[in-house]
Design an enzyme around this catalytic site. Sequence first.
Site, PDB file in Angstrom:
ATOM      1  N   HIS A 191     -27.021 -30.979 -24.091  1.00  0.00           N
ATOM      2  CA  HIS A 191     -28.013 -31.716 -23.294  1.00  0.00           C
ATOM      3  C   HIS A 191     -27.317 -32.896 -22.622  1.00  0.00           C
ATOM      4  CE1 HIS A 191     -31.726 -29.607 -24.371  1.00  0.00           C
ATOM      5  NE2 HIS A 191     -31.146 -29.393 -25.539  1.00  0.00           N
ATOM      6  N   ARG A 223     -14.339 -27.935  -7.768  1.00  0.00           N
ATOM      7  CA  ARG A 223     -13.626 -29.214  -7.820  1.00  0.00           C
ATOM      8  C   ARG A 223     -14.201 -30.159  -8.872  1.00  0.00           C
ATOM      9  NH1 ARG A 223     -12.789 -28.218  -2.166  1.00  0.00           N
ATOM     10  NH2 ARG A 223     -14.854 -29.036  -1.628  1.00  0.00           N
ATOM     11  N   ASP A 270     -31.821 -20.555 -31.545  1.00  0.00           N
ATOM     12  CA  ASP A 270     -32.543 -21.680 -30.944  1.00  0.00           C
ATOM     13  C   ASP A 270     -34.048 -21.381 -30.954  1.00  0.00           C
ATOM     14  OD1 ASP A 270     -32.936 -24.163 -29.791  1.00  0.00           O
ATOM     15  OD2 ASP A 270     -32.527 -23.491 -27.745  1.00  0.00           O
TER      16      ASP A 270
END
Length: 390
Positions: A191, A223, A270
Site C-alpha cells: 500500500h 524510466r 487476502d
Amino acid sequence: MVKDRTALAGARLVLPGGVVEDHRIAVEGERIARLGGGAEPGDLDLTGYTVVPGFVDLHVHGGGGSSYTSGIAEEAVEVARTHLEHGTTTTVASTVTGEIDDLTRQAAVLSELVEDGVLAGIHFEGPFISHHRCGAHRPDLLRDPDPALVRKLVDSARGHARMVTLAPELPGGLASVRMLADLGVIAAVGHTDSDYATTLEAIDAGATVATHLFNAMPGIAHRAPGPIVALLEDERVTVELINDGVHLHPSVLGLAYGTAGPSRVALITDAMGAAGMRDGRYPLGPLQVEVRDGVAMLTDGSSIAGSTLTMDRTFKRSVTVSGLTLQQAVESLSAVPARLLGLADRVGTLETGKLADLVVVDSDTYDLVAVMRRGRWVRGAERFPTVTPA
C-alpha cells in the site's frame, strides 16, 4: 501413553525432492513418523489421490462470514475453522486499518488464539500506509509509521506479531523498518507510493516481504520502475501474489514467477469475510464490501476489497490454469511461507518428524478431498476405504 496411529497408502506424494507415486505415510500422534513402504492391512487406501503439505496463509482477514478484525474470539475461531476446512493448516490473522486502540484490542484477542494454537501469528496491514494507495482501508484512519506507534502495535501482540505492512516513503517509514527487523518482525512493503530508490532503501533496512505485489502500488514505467521492480529483483524479498484471476492478469503472474521464481513467491488469499460464503454485503474492518460473482468490492465501487479465495482454490487454479507444476504450487502455498514465518522445521513440507498437516486432493481434478491437521482429520477421512489383506 499410546499415540494415535494412522497410515495412508497408495497416494501420490509431493515431497521436497520430487513427486512420488504409490507411497505410504505413517502418522503417530501429531507427526509424520515414516514415509515410504508398501501398503499394510488397515491402512487407508488413497489410490487415485495426491497428498500435499497443509497450506500456510500469510495474509487473510476473514472467512465463513466472520472477520479477524471484529475483536471477538468466537468470530476469529470461525475464520480459522473455515480456512482450515479448505486446507489452510497454518494461518496468520491479518488486521485492517483502524483506530490504534481498536487494533490493540484486536491484537489482545488474537494473541490468545496464537497461544491456544489456533493461529500462527498476527499481521498488521495498516494504518501505516499511503493515502494514495490505501485501497480498502479508510483514509481518515491512516497514520505515518512513527516508530513509537508501530512499536505500540507490535507490543500489543505480546510477542505474536509476525508482520507489519507499511509504506516506507512515509515519515518514519525507514526507521520503523529497521526497528521491526531488530525485533524479528517481518517488515513488508505494501500500500505504497514509493519509488524505486526508496524501496531499495527499505530492503537494505530490513524489509523482506512485498504485500500483494502489483496491487496497491505504482505500476512499472520504463524510466520510473517503482517499487515492483525493486521488490522483484532483490533475492532477499518474498513476494505475495493473489492468484484468483481478478487481482492479477495471468501474464503478470507469469512475470513474477519468471523473475522471482517459486522459491520467492508466497501465494496468499487476502480473503475477507465472504470467503466460503455466498455473494452479499460484508464488513471489512470499518468499511462495507459488496460481493458479486465472488468478487469483493467496496460498496462505493472504488477498490477491490480483498478476495473470497480459499487456499484449495488457489492450489487448483495454480496447477490447472496458471501452469505451475505440483512442486512449484506446493512451494508457494506451503514451503515458502513456512520458511518466512520461521516454521520450516515443523510445517510446509512432507518430511519425517514434521507435523502431520496434510491436504488430500483428487489426482485428476485437483479438487480438495480431505484435510488433516496435527494428525487429526478435519474432514474427508470417510472417503477412504481400508486396505484389506491380500
